[in-house]
Design an enzyme around this catalytic site. Sequence first.
Site, PDB file in Angstrom:
ATOM      1  N   GLU A  56       1.028  -1.405   0.061  1.00 21.61           N
ATOM      2  CA  GLU A  56      -0.037   0.011   0.091  1.00 21.61           C
ATOM      3  C   GLU A  56       0.788   1.438  -0.150  1.00 21.61           C
ATOM      4  OE1 GLU A  56      -2.804  -0.657  -0.710  1.00 21.61           O
ATOM      5  OE2 GLU A  56      -2.872  -2.553   0.042  1.00 21.61           O
ATOM      6  N   HIS A  96       1.494   2.214  -3.519  1.00 21.39           N
ATOM      7  CA  HIS A  96       0.282   3.031  -3.987  1.00 21.39           C
ATOM      8  C   HIS A  96       0.545   4.434  -3.512  1.00 21.39           C
ATOM      9  CE1 HIS A  96      -1.082  -0.382  -5.725  1.00 21.39           C
ATOM     10  NE2 HIS A  96      -2.000  -0.905  -4.585  1.00 21.39           N
TER      11      HIS A  96
END
Length: 244
Positions: free
Chosen positions: A126, A129
């Site tokens: 994550e 991202h």
Amino acid sequence: MNPSTEQPGEEKSEEKWGFDLYPERRGEKYKPSLTKIALLGEGREQSQKIKCEKNVWYCAKSSPLVKLMLAALKSSGCEVDLTRHVSCEVCDVSVSGGYDSELNQVVVCQNVARTEGLTQGVLTHELIHMFDYCRNKLDFKNIDHLACTEVRAANLAHCSFLSAVAQGDASPFHIAKAHQDCVKTKAMYSVKCTRNVTLTEAKAAVDRVFDRCYNDLEPIGRRLRRNSPDMHKAYKERFIYGYD
């Protein structure tokens, strides 16, 4: 990385952008049923949250990959405050974590990612991202942008020959392309899950961006092999990219 900005087709009128997988994202409170409490041992959300937050803190201080991602974000002008930018929450069991670009927060699913190892994987994935959003200003509502960052996260954080075998993307006769196929499969299902599109649509988006996004290895700088010192090497080599 420069994913296409064209958006094929029209947007769905009631697109939830994956937030329905994270019921606490917009103020809802998870309420386990009596059946789930009795059969699945739910009802211990507060203790799960405390354990999850301890795992997050441990990974931020001890994991070479997480420390590298935090250093890369800081050097890019997007320093992470764990108390602000990482949230442990109860999620749909189909996901272990997520990135909310609207709130710029990483979600660690406390009911799924229950160990330090799983937490490390979620954070690394994550934070990639978050890095893409910080450095490249991705629009996560653009399916090609989403596909690109999912390709990068699968490429840099998840796929190895063993995981490719587990996904059915590798065999002793298919070693050369095993990693690429694993990345495509992981990214395709992530796009499908987030955008609620068909597998055909998700695959088309991944195929459109795959070559350029697969070859973008920043900030980790290498594809990690299982049971190797690669993540420690990547952390030591962070200065090559200007991350300290």
